[in-house]
Design a protein around this motif. Sequence first.
Motif, PDB file in Angstrom:
ATOM      1  N   THR A 154      66.434  27.509  92.489  1.00 51.40           N
ATOM      2  CA  THR A 154      65.509  27.586  93.394  1.00 51.40           C
ATOM      3  C   THR A 154      65.897  28.726  94.310  1.00 51.40           C
ATOM      4  N   ARG A 193      66.657  17.181  87.722  1.00 46.10           N
ATOM      5  CA  ARG A 193      66.099  17.401  89.359  1.00 46.10           C
ATOM      6  C   ARG A 193      65.401  18.813  89.219  1.00 46.10           C
ATOM      7  N   LYS A 194      64.975  19.203  87.935  1.00 45.63           N
ATOM      8  CA  LYS A 194      63.931  20.492  88.003  1.00 45.63           C
ATOM      9  C   LYS A 194      62.681  20.209  88.885  1.00 45.63           C
ATOM     10  N   GLY A 195      62.568  21.473  89.565  1.00 46.23           N
ATOM     11  CA  GLY A 195      61.275  21.094  90.466  1.00 46.23           C
ATOM     12  C   GLY A 195      61.488  20.573  91.833  1.00 46.23           C
ATOM     13  N   THR A 196      62.895  20.297  91.922  1.00 50.78           N
ATOM     14  CA  THR A 196      63.188  19.554  93.347  1.00 50.78           C
ATOM     15  C   THR A 196      64.299  20.365  94.074  1.00 50.78           C
ATOM     16  N   THR A 197      64.209  20.163  95.469  1.00 53.76           N
ATOM     17  CA  THR A 197      65.364  20.704  96.247  1.00 53.76           C
ATOM     18  C   THR A 197      66.550  20.505  95.864  1.00 53.76           C
ATOM     19  N   GLU A 254      66.577  29.560  84.726  1.00 54.62           N
ATOM     20  CA  GLU A 254      65.127  29.161  84.870  1.00 54.62           C
ATOM     21  C   GLU A 254      64.703  28.346  85.856  1.00 54.62           C
ATOM     22  N   ASN A 255      65.647  27.469  86.249  1.00 55.60           N
ATOM     23  CA  ASN A 255      64.779  26.427  87.294  1.00 55.60           C
ATOM     24  C   ASN A 255      65.684  26.254  88.628  1.00 55.60           C
ATOM     25  N   TYR A 278      68.212  20.468  92.934  1.00 58.89           N
ATOM     26  CA  TYR A 278      68.606  21.032  91.739  1.00 58.89           C
ATOM     27  C   TYR A 278      69.588  21.982  91.895  1.00 58.89           C
ATOM     28  N   ASP A 279      69.614  22.688  92.944  1.00 63.17           N
ATOM     29  CA  ASP A 279      70.968  23.865  93.122  1.00 63.17           C
ATOM     30  C   ASP A 279      72.100  23.019  93.557  1.00 63.17           C
ATOM     31  N   ASP A 294      69.633  26.715  81.835  1.00 60.31           N
ATOM     32  CA  ASP A 294      68.544  25.938  82.565  1.00 60.31           C
ATOM     33  C   ASP A 294      68.440  26.378  83.969  1.00 60.31           C
TER      34      ASP A 294
END
Length: 238
Positions: A69, A120-124, A66-67, A126-127, A63
């Motif tokens: 940042t 949290r995909k697509g958010t800052t 792929e996602n 996530y990492d 995941d």
Amino acid sequence: MDDDTVMHTHRSRRAATTLAALAVTCIATAPAAADRDGGLPTDNAFLRAAHQANLAEIALSRDARENATTACVKDVAAELERDHAKLDADVQALSDKLGVDLPLAPTPHQQQLLADVMARKGTTAYDRVWLKTQDTAHRLTLKAVDHQIARGEDRQITAAAKAARPVVAGHLERVEGGTCHGAAPARTIRAGSGGQAATPFAAGVPVAVAVPAVALGGALVAGGAFWTASRLRRNDLR
């Protein structure tokens, strides 16, 4: 209804509630059956727990590839996915040899962690959440590995734990403190019993298909999804 009948009814309800609670507890803890020494798994239970940890790590790393940042997290995720696929191939080979049944999926807690990260995909965030989750997970795994090495009775399983230890410790270095420290060069993993890296995650099964819990708008959606894998099975007929 007289007093004796009322009291009997209440006792019956309490007994039923207690039995239900015990059943739920047993189901939740059965895949990670532990020894009496500090609650950590050894031998066959260690194999089962290691398999579940590998499944969770592979899905979580895929995941992130792929996602995530940042390039650093993507690189570390690729390393973790590759290594845990190889480690799990060894766990499966050894389990087949010893006749140990493996769980079909990660624990409910691991599935919840996967869903929390995926949310949290697509958010800052996530990492940051992924790194923190990996830091905690690898500390726990390293503790379980060390316990098997120190207290395990099965020599083959202990040998596999010893072989896996530097890999797990190396992973912790990459994510220690919830910070990305970069991936290591690709290396050959020599595991305890041998076995090819042949998990479905290494072969391209999407995380959305493989993970039985999907984060959707912060909510956990579970049910009909399942772990798609030819080798993730229970040997119920053995």
